[in-house]
Design a protein around this motif. Structure first.
Motif, PDB file in Angstrom:
ATOM      1  N   LEU A   1      46.035  25.491   4.269  1.00 51.24           N
ATOM      2  CA  LEU A   1      44.731  25.010   4.701  1.00 51.24           C
ATOM      3  C   LEU A   1      44.231  23.910   3.771  1.00 51.24           C
ATOM      4  O   LEU A   1      43.621  22.923   4.210  1.00 51.24           O
ATOM      5  CB  LEU A   1      43.738  26.169   4.754  1.00 51.24           C
ATOM      6  CG  LEU A   1      42.451  25.939   5.548  1.00 51.24           C
ATOM      7  CD1 LEU A   1      42.756  25.606   7.003  1.00 51.24           C
ATOM      8  CD2 LEU A   1      41.559  27.169   5.486  1.00 51.24           C
TER       9      LEU A   1
ATOM     10  N   VAL B   1      43.229  20.073   4.893  1.00 57.13           N
ATOM     11  CA  VAL B   1      41.965  19.394   4.587  1.00 57.13           C
ATOM     12  C   VAL B   1      42.208  18.125   3.755  1.00 57.13           C
ATOM     13  O   VAL B   1      41.605  17.083   4.003  1.00 57.13           O
ATOM     14  CB  VAL B   1      40.994  20.353   3.864  1.00 57.13           C
ATOM     15  CG1 VAL B   1      39.784  19.606   3.321  1.00 57.13           C
ATOM     16  CG2 VAL B   1      40.547  21.455   4.826  1.00 57.13           C
TER      17      VAL B   1
ATOM     18  N   THR C   1      35.368  15.684  12.075  1.00 52.09           N
ATOM     19  CA  THR C   1      35.471  17.028  11.499  1.00 52.09           C
ATOM     20  C   THR C   1      34.896  18.081  12.442  1.00 52.09           C
ATOM     21  O   THR C   1      35.469  19.173  12.601  1.00 52.09           O
ATOM     22  CB  THR C   1      34.722  17.077  10.152  1.00 52.09           C
ATOM     23  OG1 THR C   1      35.272  16.083   9.290  1.00 52.09           O
ATOM     24  CG2 THR C   1      34.824  18.437   9.505  1.00 52.09           C
TER      25      THR C   1
ATOM     26  N   THR D   1      37.442  18.867  15.047  1.00 49.08           N
ATOM     27  CA  THR D   1      38.470  19.760  14.513  1.00 49.08           C
ATOM     28  C   THR D   1      37.947  21.189  14.414  1.00 49.08           C
ATOM     29  O   THR D   1      38.629  22.139  14.833  1.00 49.08           O
ATOM     30  CB  THR D   1      38.945  19.277  13.133  1.00 49.08           C
ATOM     31  OG1 THR D   1      39.578  18.006  13.269  1.00 49.08           O
ATOM     32  CG2 THR D   1      39.935  20.247  12.515  1.00 49.08           C
ATOM     33  N   TYR D   2      36.747  21.363  13.897  1.00 46.28           N
ATOM     34  CA  TYR D   2      36.176  22.706  13.745  1.00 46.28           C
ATOM     35  C   TYR D   2      36.017  23.394  15.106  1.00 46.28           C
ATOM     36  O   TYR D   2      36.366  24.569  15.265  1.00 46.28           O
ATOM     37  CB  TYR D   2      34.820  22.624  13.041  1.00 46.28           C
ATOM     38  CG  TYR D   2      34.080  23.933  13.025  1.00 46.28           C
ATOM     39  CD1 TYR D   2      34.560  25.026  12.301  1.00 46.28           C
ATOM     40  CD2 TYR D   2      32.908  24.103  13.763  1.00 46.28           C
ATOM     41  CE1 TYR D   2      33.886  26.240  12.304  1.00 46.28           C
ATOM     42  CE2 TYR D   2      32.239  25.308  13.769  1.00 46.28           C
ATOM     43  CZ  TYR D   2      32.727  26.372  13.035  1.00 46.28           C
ATOM     44  OH  TYR D   2      32.071  27.582  13.055  1.00 46.28           O
TER      45      TYR D   2
ATOM     46  N   MET E   1      39.414  24.339  16.258  1.00 38.89           N
ATOM     47  CA  MET E   1      39.925  25.435  15.420  1.00 38.89           C
ATOM     48  C   MET E   1      39.289  26.755  15.853  1.00 38.89           C
ATOM     49  O   MET E   1      39.946  27.797  15.878  1.00 38.89           O
ATOM     50  CB  MET E   1      39.618  25.164  13.944  1.00 38.89           C
ATOM     51  CG  MET E   1      40.364  23.996  13.332  1.00 38.89           C
ATOM     52  SD  MET E   1      42.069  24.338  12.880  1.00 38.89           S
ATOM     53  CE  MET E   1      41.853  25.163  11.310  1.00 38.89           C
TER      54      MET E   1
ATOM     55  N   LEU F   1      40.975  30.860  11.205  1.00 37.06           N
ATOM     56  CA  LEU F   1      40.973  29.816  10.180  1.00 37.06           C
ATOM     57  C   LEU F   1      39.738  28.918  10.222  1.00 37.06           C
ATOM     58  O   LEU F   1      39.453  28.209   9.258  1.00 37.06           O
ATOM     59  CB  LEU F   1      42.216  28.918  10.340  1.00 37.06           C
ATOM     60  CG  LEU F   1      43.583  29.567  10.141  1.00 37.06           C
ATOM     61  CD1 LEU F   1      44.686  28.547  10.424  1.00 37.06           C
ATOM     62  CD2 LEU F   1      43.719  30.102   8.725  1.00 37.06           C
TER      63      LEU F   1
ATOM     64  N   LYS G   1      36.992  29.234   7.398  1.00 33.74           N
ATOM     65  CA  LYS G   1      37.585  28.830   6.108  1.00 33.74           C
ATOM     66  C   LYS G   1      37.766  27.322   6.063  1.00 33.74           C
ATOM     67  O   LYS G   1      37.518  26.679   5.037  1.00 33.74           O
ATOM     68  CB  LYS G   1      38.953  29.499   5.921  1.00 33.74           C
ATOM     69  CG  LYS G   1      38.907  30.883   5.313  1.00 33.74           C
ATOM     70  CD  LYS G   1      40.327  31.345   4.997  1.00 33.74           C
ATOM     71  CE  LYS G   1      40.306  32.636   4.193  1.00 33.74           C
ATOM     72  NZ  LYS G   1      41.661  33.052   3.796  1.00 33.74           N
ATOM     73  N   TYR G   2      38.215  26.775   7.192  1.00 38.45           N
ATOM     74  CA  TYR G   2      38.448  25.325   7.262  1.00 38.45           C
ATOM     75  C   TYR G   2      37.162  24.550   6.994  1.00 38.45           C
ATOM     76  O   TYR G   2      37.129  23.652   6.144  1.00 38.45           O
ATOM     77  CB  TYR G   2      39.017  24.933   8.637  1.00 38.45           C
ATOM     78  CG  TYR G   2      38.744  23.496   8.973  1.00 38.45           C
ATOM     79  CD1 TYR G   2      39.440  22.455   8.345  1.00 38.45           C
ATOM     80  CD2 TYR G   2      37.747  23.144   9.881  1.00 38.45           C
ATOM     81  CE1 TYR G   2      39.154  21.131   8.617  1.00 38.45           C
ATOM     82  CE2 TYR G   2      37.451  21.828  10.156  1.00 38.45           C
ATOM     83  CZ  TYR G   2      38.158  20.821   9.519  1.00 38.45           C
ATOM     84  OH  TYR G   2      37.850  19.506   9.780  1.00 38.45           O
TER      85      TYR G   2
END
Length: 250
Positions: A92, A96, A182, A185-186, A189, A196, A199-200
């Motif tokens: 991870l 990042v 971002t 992506t979140y 995810m 994840l 945490k990401y």
């Protein structure tokens, strides 16, 4: 060229391996402008110096447009997460760091993320005019940046080998605000890597010194954008949950 080894099948294209190349063959009738734009975007990203597959050719195979690029051997980060659960934190961190490296680059000739989002939000008929207006006003208030944005930055789009980490699939590349990229992506995810996602986002905010609340402000905007790409009712239902602009005013 005889293409036999299929690497992946998508809604509008089939991806083959041919010797030391990857060939994307688009379905007949797929807009030529989109294919040429994808190849052009990837070529512009090449110029940043990031490790990505290089475009070799754009052409036609059996009356279908195609893009040929370098074949990158190795395993995707998605595979590595599944095969090495004990290395989750380490992988991870790599994920990042790679996104931060990408955001440190600029590609001035790419389309602007903000302009693309405006066009997409205006075209969504599944949400009412009031919500579209709220989303566009929120988008307009966001700072204008020129950072390289991927648009689909996920573990499945990163290949790891002895030479390092390569980012693939640049069809949605733009320049703009890194927090918008971002947030995309979140959001994805949360859908595809629910264990994840939190945490990401915490790791990204810590490493980039970005307020979590700032990334959250982008979530309704990118959720609306993703509605245009959603292929199942389950995915659409998931995205509609993130569309409530009022919930993210704080």
């Amino acid at each position: 060229m005889k293409l036999e080894q299929v690497l992946a099948t998508r809604a509008n294209k089939i991806i083959y391996r041919y010797e030391d190349t990857v060939v994307k063959v688009f379905e007949k009738g797929y807009p030529k402008s989109l294919i040429l734009n994808e190849a052009l975007n990837q070529s512009r990203v090449e110029e940043t110096g990031l490790k990505i597959p290089k475009i070799r050719a754009v052409g036609m195979i059996d009356e279908c447009w195609s893009i040929t690029m370098d074949y990158i051997p190795g395993k995707t980060l998605d595979q590595l997460f599944k095969e090495n659960p004990e290395k989750t934190d380490e992988l991870l961190e790599l994920f990042v760091d790679l996104q931060l490296e990408m955001h440190s680059k600029t590609a001035p000739a790419l389309n602007k993320l903000k302009d693309k989002l405006v066009r997409q939000i205006q075209s969504i008929k599944e949400i009412d005019a009031t919500t579209r207006y709220e989303l566009l006003m929120r988008l307009d208030s966001m700072p204008k940046h020129t950072k390289l944005c991927h648009g689909d930055f996920l573990p499945s789009n990163i290949i790891i080998n002895d030479s390092g980490a390569y980012i693939i699939d640049w069809s949605h590349a733009t320049q703009g605000n890194a927090s918008g990229d971002t947030a995309t992506t979140y959001l994805k995810m949360t859908l595809y890597y629910p264990d994840l996602a939190e945490k990401y986002i915490k790791l990204f905010c810590k490493k980039s010194d970005t307020a979590l609340q700032y990334v959250q402000k982008w979530l309704p905007i990118v959720a609306a954008q993703q509605l245009l790409r959603a292929t199942t009712e389950e995915e659409k239902k998931f995205l509609f949950k993130w569309l409530d602009v009022i919930d993210y005013q704080g």
